[in-house]
Structures are given as structure tokens and as C-alpha cells.
Design a protein around this motif. Structure first.
Motif, PDB file in Angstrom:
ATOM      1  N   LYS A   1       0.834  -1.190   0.000  1.00 42.73           N
ATOM      2  CA  LYS A   1       0.000   0.000   0.000  1.00 42.73           C
ATOM      3  C   LYS A   1       0.875   1.248   0.000  1.00 42.73           C
ATOM      4  O   LYS A   1       1.975   1.260   0.562  1.00 42.73           O
ATOM      5  CB  LYS A   1      -0.934   0.012   1.206  1.00 42.73           C
ATOM      6  N   ILE A   2       0.399   2.301  -0.641  1.00 40.98           N
ATOM      7  CA  ILE A   2       1.154   3.542  -0.761  1.00 40.98           C
ATOM      8  C   ILE A   2       1.095   4.299   0.558  1.00 40.98           C
ATOM      9  O   ILE A   2       0.030   4.566   1.095  1.00 40.98           O
ATOM     10  CB  ILE A   2       0.588   4.402  -1.905  1.00 40.98           C
TER      11      ILE A   2
ATOM     12  N   THR B   1       6.558   5.745  -1.711  1.00 45.02           N
ATOM     13  CA  THR B   1       6.947   4.743  -0.726  1.00 45.02           C
ATOM     14  C   THR B   1       5.772   3.828  -0.449  1.00 45.02           C
ATOM     15  O   THR B   1       4.673   4.292  -0.160  1.00 45.02           O
ATOM     16  CB  THR B   1       7.406   5.411   0.584  1.00 45.02           C
ATOM     17  N   LEU B   2       6.021   2.514  -0.557  1.00 43.38           N
ATOM     18  CA  LEU B   2       4.991   1.515  -0.326  1.00 43.38           C
ATOM     19  C   LEU B   2       5.432   0.582   0.788  1.00 43.38           C
ATOM     20  O   LEU B   2       6.616   0.275   0.936  1.00 43.38           O
ATOM     21  CB  LEU B   2       4.720   0.704  -1.591  1.00 43.38           C
ATOM     22  N   GLU B   3       4.466   0.125   1.563  1.00 40.00           N
ATOM     23  CA  GLU B   3       4.730  -0.858   2.617  1.00 40.00           C
ATOM     24  C   GLU B   3       4.258  -2.224   2.142  1.00 40.00           C
ATOM     25  O   GLU B   3       3.121  -2.376   1.701  1.00 40.00           O
ATOM     26  CB  GLU B   3       4.009  -0.485   3.909  1.00 40.00           C
TER      27      GLU B   3
ATOM     28  N   GLN C   1      14.452  -2.795   4.399  1.00 41.06           N
ATOM     29  CA  GLN C   1      13.780  -3.108   5.656  1.00 41.06           C
ATOM     30  C   GLN C   1      14.171  -2.073   6.702  1.00 41.06           C
ATOM     31  O   GLN C   1      15.294  -1.584   6.714  1.00 41.06           O
ATOM     32  CB  GLN C   1      14.180  -4.502   6.174  1.00 41.06           C
ATOM     33  N   LYS C   2      13.234  -1.765   7.579  1.00 42.49           N
ATOM     34  CA  LYS C   2      13.557  -0.914   8.724  1.00 42.49           C
ATOM     35  C   LYS C   2      12.512  -1.149   9.813  1.00 42.49           C
ATOM     36  O   LYS C   2      11.433  -1.686   9.566  1.00 42.49           O
ATOM     37  CB  LYS C   2      13.612   0.558   8.331  1.00 42.49           C
ATOM     38  N   ARG C   3      12.862  -0.736  11.014  1.00 42.57           N
ATOM     39  CA  ARG C   3      11.951  -0.894  12.142  1.00 42.57           C
ATOM     40  C   ARG C   3      11.992   0.366  12.979  1.00 42.57           C
ATOM     41  O   ARG C   3      12.951   1.139  12.950  1.00 42.57           O
ATOM     42  CB  ARG C   3      12.325  -2.109  12.978  1.00 42.57           C
TER      43      ARG C   3
ATOM     44  N   TYR D   1       9.689  -2.422   2.937  1.00 41.73           N
ATOM     45  CA  TYR D   1       9.305  -1.209   2.223  1.00 41.73           C
ATOM     46  C   TYR D   1       9.878  -1.250   0.809  1.00 41.73           C
ATOM     47  O   TYR D   1      10.895  -1.908   0.545  1.00 41.73           O
ATOM     48  CB  TYR D   1       9.821   0.040   2.928  1.00 41.73           C
ATOM     49  N   THR D   2       9.206  -0.543  -0.074  1.00 45.52           N
ATOM     50  CA  THR D   2       9.677  -0.371  -1.448  1.00 45.52           C
ATOM     51  C   THR D   2       9.496   1.083  -1.858  1.00 45.52           C
ATOM     52  O   THR D   2       8.418   1.652  -1.676  1.00 45.52           O
ATOM     53  CB  THR D   2       8.895  -1.277  -2.422  1.00 45.52           C
ATOM     54  N   ASP D   3      10.558   1.667  -2.370  1.00 48.83           N
ATOM     55  CA  ASP D   3      10.501   3.006  -2.942  1.00 48.83           C
ATOM     56  C   ASP D   3      10.585   2.887  -4.454  1.00 48.83           C
ATOM     57  O   ASP D   3      11.475   2.202  -4.984  1.00 48.83           O
ATOM     58  CB  ASP D   3      11.651   3.885  -2.437  1.00 48.83           C
ATOM     59  N   ILE D   4       9.654   3.533  -5.137  1.00 52.59           N
ATOM     60  CA  ILE D   4       9.668   3.584  -6.596  1.00 52.59           C
ATOM     61  C   ILE D   4       9.860   5.033  -7.005  1.00 52.59           C
ATOM     62  O   ILE D   4       9.099   5.909  -6.596  1.00 52.59           O
ATOM     63  CB  ILE D   4       8.372   3.018  -7.188  1.00 52.59           C
TER      64      ILE D   4
END
Length: 240
Positions: free
Chosen positions: A53-54, A68-70, A168-170, A180-183
Motif C-alpha cells: 500500500k502507498i 513509498t509503499l509498505e 527493511q527498517k523498524r 518497504y519499497t521506494d519507486i
């Protein structure tokens, strides 16, 4: 006495080998018939596939549109999709039906994006045959329009450039990692509408190990080599 001890060690070794073989058999992948009766419904695979999801959309300091998408955490522990209850919608959207069945799937993604361009200002050009042609060109798009007796024809060339970054992050030391994914797109006219993804969790090797060794060792007291059979239990502190 030594012979009896060696025979006892061999009996123990055979028993351990049989026990390990039974454990490996229990851990082996179930048959396709058993998977057909698996409780997990195909909808779970669909949900994971559409889980990204964005979270945010902005323009960075270099002028790139950044979305940024999770993503949901890895849900599948084996890349063999031929034995998974994947629905036809996943096969169609991610084109998994074209996957080489001899290869292990690691990740399949479909980025949904749209391009909207309005109010382009074309330039009129008269060619050598005294025909008028309209053209437009920028950093990513080249378009041309030629008049004819039926109206005209278009020639369009667009360079699609999308950059994907997975990480990945926390939030803190106690919270779990989140995918996470950044496009990023250098062209602001491209809008990222979402992403469908199916990620395979790589199997983690166990830190515990059980080894069986057989061979000879040299006894300096007796001055000869003596056959030996050993069983060892190990734990890897660091894995490379």
C-alpha cells in the motif's frame, strides 16, 4: 573389550542415522495431493500479492517523483510455485504462468503506473515534399504527427525510467522489521498507482548441527593407528 566398544559405537551410529533419516522424511515437502487439501485458501496468496500500500508520495531533491509503499512480510518459504495454491488472478497479473518451472521463484512484482500528458506544444515543420508535420520532443518523449488524406498518423517514442528500491527498517530495537519499497520516476508526469508483489522467504539454515565422523586416529602410546567412530553436536555462533 575394544571390539565390543566399537560394535556398540556402530550400533549407536546406525540408530542415529535412522533417526535422522526419519526426521528428514518428516521435513520433506508433502505430496501435491496433500497440498490440495491444505487449509490455507488461495485468497491468502491473493491478499499477499496485493498487500503493498502507498504510504507517501513526494518529489526528492533531485526532482524524482518518489512513492513509498509498505509490503507484507514474506509468506512463502519455498520458491516452487507449482505446488502452491496460487489463483489464476495471480498467475495472470504477475505472469507466473510463463515462469520456468526448473527455476526457484524469489520475487514477482507488478508496478501499476499511469502516464498523463496534456497541453503539449508541437512545432510545425515543412518537409522536402512540402508536407507539414508537427513534432514535439522533451527529455523523455518524442512525438510526431503527419497529415494525410485520412486525417493523420502519430509516431510516439517514450523512454520509461523507473527505479525500485527494496529495504527493511523498524521503529525501534524491539519492533519487527517491516518491508518497504521506494519507486522513483524522473518524469513527474508518471503516477505510481500501486504494486502487486509476491515475495518468497529464503529458508534459514539452522545453527544447530549434528555430525557423524569415522576414521583413524594415532595413539602415540601404542604407536599405531586405531579406528574410531564419533558423534558431534555443534552450534554456529556466526553464519556467513
Amino acid at each position: 573389550m575394544k571390539t565390543k566398544g566399537l560394535q556398540l559405537a556402530l550400533i549407536i551410529a546406525v540408530f542415529l542415522i535412522a533417526w535422522l533419516g526419519f526426521k528428514l522424511y518428516r521435513l520433506a515437502p508433502p505430496s501435491s495431493l496433500a497440498l490440495q487439501k491444505e487449509v490455507r485458501p488461495p485468497a491468502l496468496i491473493d491478499e499477499a500479492k496485493t498487500a503493498a500500500k502507498i504510504l507517501a508520495s513526494a518529489v526528492d531533491e533531485k526532482g524524482y517523483t518518489k512513492v513509498t509503499l509498505e509490503r507484507k512480510a514474506d509468506i512463502i518459504g519455498d520458491g516452487d510455485i507449482t505446488r502452491l495454491p496460487i489463483s489464476k488472478s495471480v498467475l495472470d497479473s504477475l505472469r507466473l504462468d510463463n515462469l520456468d518451472k526448473t527455476k526457484k521463484l524469489q520475487q514477482a512484482s507488478l508496478i501499476n503506473a499511469s502516464l498523463k500528458i496534456t497541453a503539449l506544444r508541437a512545432t510545425g515543420i515543412i518537409d522536402s515534399l512540402q508536407k507539414k508535420r508537427y513534432s514535439y520532443q522533451d527529455e523523455y518523449l518524442t512525438a510526431g504527427f503527419s497529415l494525410d488524406t485520412l486525417g493523420g498518423t502519430f509516431d510516439i517514442n517514450y523512454q520509461i525510467k523507473l527505479l525500485r528500491q527494496d529495504y527493511q527498517k523498524r521503529k525501534n530495537w524491539f519492533s519487527p522489521y517491516v518491508q518497504y519499497t521506494d519507486i522513483l520516476s524522473p518524469d513527474k508526469r508518471i503516477t505510481i498507482n500501486g504494486m502487486q508483489t509476491l515475495t518468497i522467504a529464503a529458508p534459514k539454515a539452522s545453527r544447530l548441527g549434528l555430525s557423524l565422523t569415522a576414521g583413524y586416529y594415532y595413539n602415540p602410546v601404542q604407536g599405531q593407528f586405531i579406528p574410531a567412530l564419533g558423534l558431534g553436536l555443534s552450534y554456529n555462533l556466526v553464519q556467513f
